[in-house]
Design a protein around this motif. Structure first.
Motif, PDB file in Angstrom:
ATOM      1  N   ILE A  81      -0.032   4.517  -6.297  1.00  0.00           N
ATOM      2  CA  ILE A  81      -0.046   5.813  -5.616  1.00  0.00           C
ATOM      3  C   ILE A  81      -1.327   6.564  -5.968  1.00  0.00           C
ATOM      4  O   ILE A  81      -1.569   6.877  -7.139  1.00  0.00           O
ATOM      5  N   ARG A  89       0.851  -1.184   0.000  1.00  0.00           N
ATOM      6  CA  ARG A  89       0.000   0.000   0.000  1.00  0.00           C
ATOM      7  C   ARG A  89       0.880   1.224   0.000  1.00  0.00           C
ATOM      8  O   ARG A  89       2.004   1.178   0.447  1.00  0.00           O
ATOM      9  N   TRP A  90       0.361   2.318  -0.519  1.00  0.00           N
ATOM     10  CA  TRP A  90       1.086   3.574  -0.436  1.00  0.00           C
ATOM     11  C   TRP A  90       0.705   4.293   0.857  1.00  0.00           C
ATOM     12  O   TRP A  90      -0.449   4.304   1.258  1.00  0.00           O
ATOM     13  N   ARG A  91       1.704   4.872   1.512  1.00  0.00           N
ATOM     14  CA  ARG A  91       1.433   5.726   2.669  1.00  0.00           C
ATOM     15  C   ARG A  91       2.397   6.903   2.592  1.00  0.00           C
ATOM     16  O   ARG A  91       3.623   6.700   2.530  1.00  0.00           O
ATOM     17  N   ASP A  92       1.845   8.089   2.595  1.00  0.00           N
ATOM     18  CA  ASP A  92       2.684   9.285   2.510  1.00  0.00           C
ATOM     19  C   ASP A  92       3.733   9.260   3.615  1.00  0.00           C
ATOM     20  O   ASP A  92       3.442   8.962   4.772  1.00  0.00           O
ATOM     21  N   ASP A 105      -4.133  11.903  -4.965  1.00  0.00           N
ATOM     22  CA  ASP A 105      -3.923  12.975  -3.997  1.00  0.00           C
ATOM     23  C   ASP A 105      -2.746  12.702  -3.057  1.00  0.00           C
ATOM     24  O   ASP A 105      -2.569  13.415  -2.068  1.00  0.00           O
ATOM     25  N   ALA A 106      -1.940  11.695  -3.342  1.00  0.00           N
ATOM     26  CA  ALA A 106      -0.814  11.366  -2.466  1.00  0.00           C
ATOM     27  C   ALA A 106       0.295  12.408  -2.598  1.00  0.00           C
ATOM     28  O   ALA A 106       0.421  13.089  -3.616  1.00  0.00           O
ATOM     29  N   ARG A 107       1.100  12.490  -1.554  1.00  0.00           N
ATOM     30  CA  ARG A 107       2.272  13.354  -1.584  1.00  0.00           C
ATOM     31  C   ARG A 107       3.484  12.492  -1.928  1.00  0.00           C
ATOM     32  O   ARG A 107       3.812  11.559  -1.215  1.00  0.00           O
ATOM     33  N   VAL A 108       4.119  12.789  -3.057  1.00  0.00           N
ATOM     34  CA  VAL A 108       5.255  11.982  -3.499  1.00  0.00           C
ATOM     35  C   VAL A 108       6.509  12.843  -3.518  1.00  0.00           C
ATOM     36  O   VAL A 108       6.440  14.071  -3.688  1.00  0.00           O
ATOM     37  N   ARG A 150      -0.761   5.168 -10.963  1.00  0.00           N
ATOM     38  CA  ARG A 150      -1.409   6.370 -10.430  1.00  0.00           C
ATOM     39  C   ARG A 150      -2.891   6.303 -10.765  1.00  0.00           C
ATOM     40  O   ARG A 150      -3.265   5.952 -11.883  1.00  0.00           O
TER      41      ARG A 150
END
Length: 700
Positions: A647, A505-508, A650-653, A620
């Protein structure tokens, strides 16, 4: 009034192992300035004892000698006595195990007992376990103490000459020349290393070599990757398949595996995996959890899935602290004896089960109808007949046998839980947590177990909260205290764990943390001139050697894992500094990879990733369900040469190459890159499937 007649300086330490010796009559010191200065001022040699809390023979030597008044009196009179927990101070352990090997031309182990010069801490003689009274062909420990002391004071010039030679050898061991800049790195060591592994493989019982037999997870991972690669090329390698699948199957059925509670013991004392040394180490179970999950995904064999699931459950149930970190070890001993917690008699089992049929199925399955396999007429469980065979022998449906065995295991597990438990070392080590975070993330992904992923997240959050201070990692947490500058393994293993967790999972913030760790790795550990990474930071305490590990041992080589994660991060973010550092590491290690590649499997896997760069897939999307479906398609299968990140819009990358991979009008957009080449964006799942099939990145 205290119940203890003695208390030494170890009472102020957080290490459970050191505190076990806090009431010895020995005047123990922890490693540090106080002890070293005292030795220097008094001219007394140092007795250095290195061990760990789950070490059986460490306990034996402690009970026999360190708790004995007469022995302690001699130790206190003749030596400055320093006790070290090798799990907290792997730097000291690496140095002095290497020195022991150079002095005695044989491998060391634990307890490690070395005698050091009083002023420069160079060892001049040593051993491992020494008995209190003469036996095993060894003199009594007190006699050894007296001989060593006499020799130290009567033969100082000879010892100084020996020490100079040893110090030169230790420094030469680190200063090995690297490959020339124009040397072409090839796949030759991969094939030679594979052939060496196959030659050492036990074709009957699995594993490598004879007794005692260790799992060697990094060897098995290398074989699994080789086998998967051969399948992708359309040329399945039956030798690799047999070596890795037979080994993992035999281990799963043998006594090295805990059939009631899950998880693996340290090693087997025999060549058949039947009787283990009963300690359970986090650093074994993290990599083994990953392996069983991966081979289960590749083969779809239920046994492998079961072992992975049960080992993950054991980790959460017995090894995870309430605030998230994973504990270090479970002891081999309980009630003063090794293995007591795990042993049974037929009468004990019979009394717990519901029926004669249930007992018969369990007894035949786990060897209770055979002669006792442990001392004092006790039985340690191992599978001697699998469920399918039992169904035929008992003439009952397989589903009935499975239910009998499930019910019996549950009843024995509940009864065993009421026994006196082995000791648990509840210190939390950053490096070992990195290994388990990786294992839990891989298991969560391949088993579709969100709870295991959540467990890994909690461990990572704990490390960030408690062991990340002022831009640097610390190595150890215990009783509310975080201490000791972190080592190479702490950084490399934790980055590896974060990357696997990001595939679930993606996590900022998680990738930013991994990149920050990588920057510290380059700044504090790298040998920019020769390549590779030292085991300690540039501002670490000055010791007689600054280790630079190339070979795998019980843990994968920090240099090998560092090179692997830097290659992934470099291709993911486009930061060339990471790719260049990884290449410098491989060039530094190239002589070792040519001479004895089978001892360097972590670096071989980095070499493989260097020659055939990991496929990077960045997804994305704004629709969560669609994004998860695409991620599952890419990340669920066993694909060791792929890194997938899904990702949300609205994620911060992090800024850079990753941020350029933006969403399109499609619900999900996939960006596929291999090495320095990227494909046009893909916006349909059918096109993604076709590209995965065309690139050979997915095993049929």
């Amino acid at each position: 009034m205290s119940e203890h007649s003695h208390t030494n300086r170890l009472i102020h330490q957080t290490s459970p192992y050191l505190r076990q010796h806090a009431h010895n009559p020995v005047d123990w010191y922890p490693w540090g300035a106080e002890a070293l200065e005292k030795a220097h001022c008094e001219g007394k040699p140092i007795l250095l004892s290195i061990g760990y809390s789950a070490c059986h023979w460490c306990h034996v030597m402690a009970h026999e000698s360190f708790e004995d008044e007469a022995t302690a009196q001699v130790m206190n009179k003749l030596f400055i006595n320093i006790k070290v927990d090798r799990e907290e101070r792997p730097d000291l352990d690496k140095i002095y195990q290497t020195a022991f090997h150079m002095l005695h031309q044989r491998s060391g182990g634990w307890p490690l007992t070395l005698f050091l010069t009083h002023d420069d801490q160079i060892p001049f003689v040593g051993g491992t376990y020494f008995p209190k009274t003469p036996r095993y062909g060894m003199p009594a420990f007190v006699e050894i103490l007296q001989r060593v002391n006499h020799h130290y004071h009567q033969h100082a010039p000879e010892l100084r000459q020996q020490n100079r030679a040893l110090l030169e050898a230790l420094r030469a061991e680190v200063a090995t020349p690297s490959a020339a800049a124009d040397t072409v790195l090839t796949a030759a060591p991969l094939q030679v290393g594979y052939q060496q592994l196959i030659r050492s493989f036990d074709p009957v019982h699995g594993g490598f070599g004879g007794a005692p037999k260790f799992p060697h997870p990094v060897n098995l991972e290398r074989l699994l990757r080789h086998w998967a690669g051969s399948i992708q090329r359309g040329e399945p390698d039956p030798q690799a398949e047999t070596a890795v699948s037979l080994t993992l199957r035999k281990m799963a059925l043998g006594g090295i595996y805990d059939h009631l509670g899950g998880g693996f013991c340290r090693y087997s004392v025999d060549a058949e995996w039947q009787i283990p040394h009963f300690e359970k180490m986090l650093y074994d179970n993290g990599p083994l959890l990953a392996l069983y999950s991966q081979i289960g995904q590749l083969t779809q064999e239920p046994l492998f899935h079961t072992v992975a699931a049960e080992t993950g459950d054991w980790t959460v149930r017995e090894m995870q602290a309430p605030d998230g970190g994973y504990y270090a070890t479970l002891d081999a001993d309980s009630e003063g004896k090794e293995g007591t917690f795990y042993l049974w008699t037929p009468d004990q089992v019979r009394a717990l089960l519901n029926s004669t049929e249930e007992y018969l199925a369990f007894a035949v399955c786990y060897g209770l109808e055979q002669p006792p396999n442990f001392e004092n007429h006790a039985w340690h469980l191992r599978v001697t007949a699998e469920a399918s065979e039992l169904a035929r022998r008992l003439s009952v449906p397989p589903v009935q046998v499975a239910e009998w065995l499930r019910s019996a295991r549950q009843r024995l597990f509940e009864a065993r839980s009421q026994r006196i438990w082995p000791g648990r070392d509840e210190k939390i080590l950053t490096a070992w947590n990195g290994l388990m975070i990786r294992g839990m993330a891989i298991a969560g992904r391949h088993l579709d177990r969100a709870d295991l992923v959540a467990s890994a997240e909690r461990a990572l959050d704990f490390i960030r909260a408690q062991l990340w201070k002022n831009g640097r990692l610390l190595a150890v947490y215990k009783d509310g205290q975080s201490r000791l500058n972190a080592y190479l393994d702490d950084y490399a293993f934790l980055i590896d764990g974060i990357l696997e967790l990001l595939q679930c999972r993606w996590r900022d913030g998680d990738l930013d943390f991994a990149l920050t760790l990588a920057e510290v790795l380059l700044d504090q550990f790298e040998d920019r001139e020769a390549g590779g990474f030292y085991f300690t930071t540039s501002d670490h305490e000055a010791l007689i050697q600054r280790p630079k590990p190339v070979h795998d041992d019980a843990l994968p080589s920090g240099n090998g894992v560092a090179a692997q994660v830097l290659l992934k991060l470099g291709h993911l973010t486009g930061r060339m500094a990471y790719l260049e550092a990884a290449e410098r590491t491989l060039r530094w290690a190239w002589p070792a990879l040519q001479q004895i590649p089978t001892a360097c499997n972590s670096l071989l896997m980095a070499l493989e990733d260097y020659l055939d760069p990991v496929q990077i897939i960045v997804l994305r999307g704004s629709e969560a369900a669609a994004l998860e479906a695409w991620r599952d398609r890419c990340a669920r299968s066993y694909a060791p040469h792929r890194l997938t990140l899904a990702i949300p819009t609205d994620a911060r990358v992090p800024t850079g190459l990753l941020a350029e991979r933006r969403v399109s009008a499609a619900p999900v957009t996939a960006y596929l890159c291999s090495g320095l080449k990227c494909l046009p964006p893909i916006t349909t799942l059918a096109d993604l499937d076709a590209e995965l099939a065309r690139s050979g990145a997915t095993i049929p």
